[in-house]
Design a protein around this motif. Structure first.
Motif, PDB file in Angstrom:
ATOM      1  N   ASN A  74       0.800  -1.217   0.000  1.00 43.67           N
ATOM      2  CA  ASN A  74       0.000   0.000   0.000  1.00 43.67           C
ATOM      3  C   ASN A  74       0.834   1.269   0.000  1.00 43.67           C
ATOM      4  O   ASN A  74       0.278   2.361   0.058  1.00 43.67           O
ATOM      5  CB  ASN A  74      -0.948   0.022   1.213  1.00 43.67           C
ATOM      6  N   LEU A  80      -0.530   4.444  -1.264  1.00 42.40           N
ATOM      7  CA  LEU A  80      -0.850   4.095  -2.647  1.00 42.40           C
ATOM      8  C   LEU A  80      -2.077   4.852  -3.154  1.00 42.40           C
ATOM      9  O   LEU A  80      -2.149   5.225  -4.325  1.00 42.40           O
ATOM     10  CB  LEU A  80      -1.089   2.584  -2.762  1.00 42.40           C
ATOM     11  N   GLU A  81      -3.067   5.097  -2.265  1.00 39.55           N
ATOM     12  CA  GLU A  81      -4.266   5.801  -2.701  1.00 39.55           C
ATOM     13  C   GLU A  81      -3.934   7.201  -3.210  1.00 39.55           C
ATOM     14  O   GLU A  81      -4.580   7.720  -4.113  1.00 39.55           O
ATOM     15  CB  GLU A  81      -5.281   5.908  -1.560  1.00 39.55           C
ATOM     16  N   TYR A 110      -1.133   6.568  -6.459  1.00 37.66           N
ATOM     17  CA  TYR A 110      -1.508   5.833  -7.664  1.00 37.66           C
ATOM     18  C   TYR A 110      -2.120   6.755  -8.701  1.00 37.66           C
ATOM     19  O   TYR A 110      -3.060   7.504  -8.421  1.00 37.66           O
ATOM     20  CB  TYR A 110      -2.479   4.703  -7.338  1.00 37.66           C
ATOM     21  N   SER A 157      -3.951   6.606 -12.334  1.00 35.94           N
ATOM     22  CA  SER A 157      -4.598   5.696 -13.279  1.00 35.94           C
ATOM     23  C   SER A 157      -4.149   6.031 -14.689  1.00 35.94           C
ATOM     24  O   SER A 157      -4.516   7.072 -15.242  1.00 35.94           O
ATOM     25  CB  SER A 157      -6.129   5.808 -13.169  1.00 35.94           C
ATOM     26  N   GLU A 212      -6.027  -0.273 -14.658  1.00 37.51           N
ATOM     27  CA  GLU A 212      -6.489  -1.129 -13.566  1.00 37.51           C
ATOM     28  C   GLU A 212      -7.702  -1.968 -13.950  1.00 37.51           C
ATOM     29  O   GLU A 212      -8.093  -2.878 -13.228  1.00 37.51           O
ATOM     30  CB  GLU A 212      -6.803  -0.294 -12.319  1.00 37.51           C
ATOM     31  N   THR A 220       3.791  -0.463 -10.035  1.00 40.19           N
ATOM     32  CA  THR A 220       2.801   0.244  -9.227  1.00 40.19           C
ATOM     33  C   THR A 220       1.401  -0.271  -9.520  1.00 40.19           C
ATOM     34  O   THR A 220       0.566  -0.413  -8.619  1.00 40.19           O
ATOM     35  CB  THR A 220       2.876   1.755  -9.495  1.00 40.19           C
ATOM     36  N   TRP A 239      -1.319  -1.890  -6.984  1.00 40.09           N
ATOM     37  CA  TRP A 239      -2.691  -1.398  -6.884  1.00 40.09           C
ATOM     38  C   TRP A 239      -3.697  -2.540  -7.027  1.00 40.09           C
ATOM     39  O   TRP A 239      -4.663  -2.626  -6.273  1.00 40.09           O
ATOM     40  CB  TRP A 239      -2.928  -0.341  -7.951  1.00 40.09           C
ATOM     41  N   THR A 275      -6.260  -3.553  -3.986  1.00 36.19           N
ATOM     42  CA  THR A 275      -7.713  -3.483  -4.174  1.00 36.19           C
ATOM     43  C   THR A 275      -8.352  -4.857  -4.071  1.00 36.19           C
ATOM     44  O   THR A 275      -9.447  -5.001  -3.512  1.00 36.19           O
ATOM     45  CB  THR A 275      -8.055  -2.836  -5.526  1.00 36.19           C
TER      46      THR A 275
END
Length: 1012
Positions: free
Chosen positions: A207, A225-226, A229, A231, A260, A281, A285, A289
């Motif tokens: 994370n 990570l939130e 990250y 996208s 993702e 990465t 993720w 998740t």
């Protein structure tokens, strides 16, 4: 109303009294004494309780038949068959006593099947009867059975017996379920308990990501990570296969999705991405998740760690192989994978030697085959393995695209928010948006992190070149003096650290690996220490190496006894630096054929002196291969000083590849990078094929250099060639929608050109352009939104693809100029009849919903169908009055109808057939009865065993064979098509064969081989 039906209804009033006479009246209770209570014990003309004989039953049947004949209107059958019908009905009624079932079973069976049982029991009783008499007999039998079942349900014993039957059935069901539970063990409670520990561990372990070690003491070294990250987008270049005849397909189709989401549409994915593009990465993720959602059990398997152990791990050793401290119950991993609950994330195919990749492939495929139903992701650099390396095994290939301007902006803002340095954010974003050289470097998270950290450290100053950027980053990293409190420190200068690091890097480069054992690294440092004065007195090799790992920010320890660089880019950069210093240019040139050495060679050109650069570039040119010529061209970007003659020679040799003459050449050229954009020529003097190749190259480079790519494509906006215009229209999604529309799309000649829209931004811009008459919409968009952005007086052709939101097609009725409609993958679409008021002449459908209204579209002259048609004849499904000129029937279209009824459309001149099943003699006879048929198009599958039972087709002059592979039997074709004058063999992609035998088969025809 048919006589049989009318007679049957009149006769039904007599059936109820008849039934009461046929059956014995039972007393109350469930009837359990005579178990089971079969029908032969209930009827009154069987067994000891007989009260009716065959004569009496015949009399009752005769009354029913006579009443039917005397009913008003036309008699249900000829009166001279009265006796025969009475006898047949008598036989069926008597058969009630022979059925081996009870009343509860009969009710469960239903009146239709009960009547069928009576017909079979009294087989032959209807022989010799006319069709009308048989219809009446069947109708009377069904009505009788309906009343029989009604009689049963009213008997006092029926309800009780039904309850008894239900009780017994439930008892049997419970017993069977108990037996099933005994055979299939319940999930081990230990598995559940372990997963409650393992999933949080995975979520916590993955994370956080390191910001490449580039931040200083006032910056965070790790992000949640939130927050970190980003996208990114994954794409797949797919050829349009199986296109419907007449479909205006784009020359290339780019499938785009959030990275993702890669495993949401496919269970098996090979994800390619350049160094620093965010592959690892993304793996983190997906693992986090999945662990939090709990729907899948994630396994993160970095190959560089696994390969060092020799034998790749079995499921039982997955956790041990990656150093997980938790011990699962025995057999847990196999149970997870066996149940299809696993998410297996295999990272870094490019980070293991080429010789190990086939072994890794075999290991992975063995797992996939042994444990179907799980999800599998494999990551790799783009050039590590060939394009179709896993395609045959069902793996979809996706590529992480470079960061776009919006992605870079998002990254910069998040970085500065985490670093609590908002004062630098605006200045850096201004530089990235205005300085082209700097913007070209910010193409992946690694380089963006470098730029952010250097920008903050240098208080707003940034280097402009790639080598300068790495030099500056290394200076910052290696000059850092942070120490952990209480830890032993070793003082190493920047140059000493560089010397040791580049030796480690070169050893990894030579071995083709990205990870080495700590023991091996200590040996390299030990041999170097005597020549590195500042490190010689600072401790032994283990101490110095530990200091490099802790302080440099370039090395890390992924496992207890392993070592690697934080990113492959630094390994290649430092390895190239050492190779140049040691004069190993021959080694570099000798390894140029290995794709793993590409970045090393580019960085070596940047480090080398002018004479060394010239020698290395000449060696690349001497190989005389397109890839190495393009590699030499890519190296020019890093050659700040170079012999002008060598530069001229490289550019001249590359000029043989520029302009590209085909799509394949264009893709190869684009691999050299954005520098190619500066070499792409103006449209003047180019052939149409070359102009198309230039636009394909620029389109592929748009993600790397959108400004430069747009500059090139803008030059071709007035080009007349259809392929060029299709390419310009098809690459809209690679650019900002409004800018590209204004600069390119709104200037294109619209003739025969489709414009494809996929995003809301494109929808919004569509209304701002000059109207398009041919439009394609892909993806889930409401029809009301689509119609709302169209000019109903201009749109003549419309294609809706993969749109589950298309429902009632009457919503298209405002498009009063619509002539051509294509519906592909619109599974909920219905109501073709709602299009009757439109002037539609051409319709192409595949994988849409209800097609039962197709027969109402009487204006069609062209129809292409690739899904099952209703009915037993084509005349049941297709519009009978349509003036068909062209008809395509493919896939499962004629599975139920065959070609029966095809000859009804005497106007057909062109016929295309690609069914999944072979045609029989009756089908071909329908084709032979088409007097105007001149153009015949066949799927190659129809020729696998020869043309089959086809009759001579004297009117056919043009023959097309699709998906031709060269092993089809064409020997019987000339005799069946005696007047054919044109033969077109359209090959499957990649199929190559000698056309000479086919030229000999058709001496009087022109044979064209269309190779794809």
């Amino acid at each position: 109303m048919e006589p049989a039906v009318l007679g049957g209804k009149l006769a039904s009033g007599l059936v109820a009294p008849l039934v009461r006479k046929l059956f014995v009246t039972g007393g109350p209770g469930a009837g359990l004494v005579d178990r089971p209570v079969r029908l032969d014990r209930l009827v009154s003309f069987r067994g000891e309780r007989r009260t009716l004989g065959e004569k009496e039953v015949r009399g009752l049947a005769g009354k029913l038949v006579a009443a039917a004949l005397d009913s008003p209107g036309e008699p249900p059958f000829p009166r001279d068959e009265t006796d025969a019908v009475t006898g047949a009905l008598t036989a069926r009624l008597l058969a009630l006593g022979d059925l081996d079932m009870d009343d509860v079973q009969a009710v469960r069976l239903g009146h239709g099947e009960l009547a069928a049982r009576l017909r079979r029991q009294a087989a032959g009783s209807a022989d010799g009867l006319s069709t009308d008499a048989r219809h009446f007999l069947d109708s009377a039998t069904e009505w009788a059975c309906l009343h029989v079942l009604e009689f049963f349900t009213r008997r006092s014993t029926f309800v009780a017996r039904t309850l008894v039957a239900q009780t017994r059935g439930q008892a049997e069901l419970i017993a069977k379920v108990d037996e099933l539970i005994a055979r299939v063990p319940r999930p081990d409670a230990r598995d559940t308990a372990f997963e409650r520990r393992y999933l949080p561990y995975v979520a916590e372990q993955h994370n956080r990501i390191t910001i490449y070690g580039l931040d200083l003491r006032d910056s965070p070294d790790r992000w949640p990570l939130e927050v970190a990250y980003l996208s990114l987008e994954a794409t797949a270049e797919e050829e349009r296969t199986g296109a419907l005849p007449g479909e205006h397909a784009d020359p290339e189709r780019t499938v785009r999705l959030a990275a993702e989401d890669a495993l949401r549409t496919r269970d098996r994915v090979l994800l390619r991405g350049d160094a620093g593009s965010g592959k690892t990465t993304l793996v983190q993720w997906l693992a986090v998740t999945a662990a939090r959602d709990g729907d899948r059990i994630p396994y993160v398997l970095p190959l560089r760690t696994l390969i060092r152990a020799g034998a790749l791990p079995s499921p039982a050793t997955f956790l041990t192989a990656v150093g997980c401290p938790l011990t699962p119950p025995e057999g847990w991993a196999e149970r997870v994978l066996g149940a299809g609950r696993g998410l297996v994330l295999v990272d870094g195919l490019d980070e293991i030697p080429a010789a190990e990749r086939h072994r890794t492939r075999d290991w992975l495929l063995a797992l996939v085959r042994a444990f179907p139903g799980n999800r599998w992701l494999l990551t790799s650099r783009p050039t590590a393995v060939r394009a179709d390396w896993l395609t045959a095994e069902g793996f979809r290939e996706l590529a992480l695209t470079p960061m776009r301007q919006d992605d870079v902006t998002t990254f910069v803002r998040r970085w500065h928010a985490a670093a609590e340095a908002p004062g630098f954010e605006t200045r850096l974003l201004d530089s990235l948006h205005t300085k082209r050289d700097l913007a070209r470097l910010a193409t992946n998270p690694l380089m963006c992190g470098l730029i952010c950290a250097l920008h903050r450290e240098r208080r707003g100053y940034l280097p402009t070149g790639r080598k300068e950027l790495y030099d500056a980053a290394l200076t910052m990293l290696l000059a850092r003096r942070d120490r952990e409190r209480g830890m032993e420190a070793v003082e190493l200068g920047e140059e000493a650290q560089l010397e040791l690091l580049q030796r480690l890097a070169y050893a990894l480069v030579l071995s083709g690996r990205t990870e080495m054992a700590v023991e091996t690294a200590e040996g390299i440092v030990e041999r170097a220490l005597p020549s590195v004065a500042s490190a010689a007195g600072q401790g032994d090799a283990a101490t110095v190496l530990r200091a490099l790992v802790l302080r440099s920010g370039l090395l890390r320890r992924p496992g207890e006894d392993s070592l690697d660089f934080v990113h492959r880019t630094f390994q290649d950069y430092l390895g190239a630096r050492y190779a140049v210093e040691e004069g190993h240019l021959d080694v570099l040139a000798g390894r140029a054929g290995d794709t793993q050495w590409e970045d090393v060679i580019r960085m070596a050109v940047a480090h080398a002196r002018p004479g060394e650069r010239a020698m290395l570039l000449r060696r690349l040119l001497a190989a005389d291969t397109p890839r190495l010529t393009l590699l030499a061209l890519a190296c020019l970007e890093h050659a700040t000083a170079l012999d002008p003659q060598v530069r001229k020679e490289v550019e001249a040799r590359a000029g043989e590849l520029v302009p590209p003459g085909s799509k394949a050449d264009a893709r190869a050229l684009a691999e050299a990078g954005p520098l190619v954009l500066e070499l792409l020529p103006e449209p003047g003097g180019l052939t149409d094929a070359e102009a198309h190749g230039v636009t394909v190259t620029a389109s592929l480079l748009a993600a790397h250099e959108p400004v430069g790519a747009l500059t090139v494509l803008r030059r071709f906006r007035d080009h007349p060639d259809l392929d060029v215009r299709r390419q310009l229209a098809g690459t809209w999604g690679r650019f900002e929608a409004r800018e590209y529309a204004a600069e390119v799309l709104d200037h294109l000649d619209r003739a025969n050109l489709f414009l494809t829209c996929t995003t809301p931004a494109q929808y919004a811009v569509l209304a701002e352009m000059r109207p398009w008459s041919r439009l394609s919409f892909r993806g889930p968009h409401p029809v009301s939104e689509i119609v709302g952005v169209l000019d109903p007086d201009v749109v003549r052709e419309l294609a809706l693809t993969d749109n589950p939101e298309v429902a009632d097609l009457a919503a298209l009725s405002p498009l009063r100029s619509l002539r051509r409609l294509q519906l592909v993958g619109c599974g909920a679409a219905r109501g073709l009849g709602g299009l009757v008021g439109l002037p539609i002449e051409e319709l192409l459908i595949r994988r849409m919903g209800d097609v039962s209204d197709l027969r109402e579209l009487q204006s069609l002259s062209l129809l292409s169908v690739a899904q099952r048609l209703p009915g037993s004849r084509l005349t049941d499904a297709l519009p009978r009055s349509a003036p068909f000129d062209f008809l395509y029937l493919g896939h499962t279209a004629i599975d139920g109808t065959g070609l029966r009824g095809l000859s009804h459309w005497q106007t057909l001149r062109r016929l295309s057939l690609a069914p999944t099943a072979p045609l029989d003699a009756e089908d071909w006879s329908e084709v032979a009865r088409l007097p105007q048929l001149t153009d015949l198009r066949l799927g190659a599958s129809l020729l696998r065993g020869g043309l089959g039972p086809v009759t001579v087709l004297p009117t056919v002059t043009d023959l097309h064979v699709a998906a031709f592979e060269g092993d089809e039997d064409m020997s019987t074709v000339p005799a069946r098509l005696p007047h054919v004058r044109q033969v077109f063999l359209h090959t499957t992609p990649g199929a190559r064969f000698d056309p000479a035998p086919y030229l000999d088969l058709f001496p009087d025809a022109d044979v064209t081989l269309d190779e794809r």
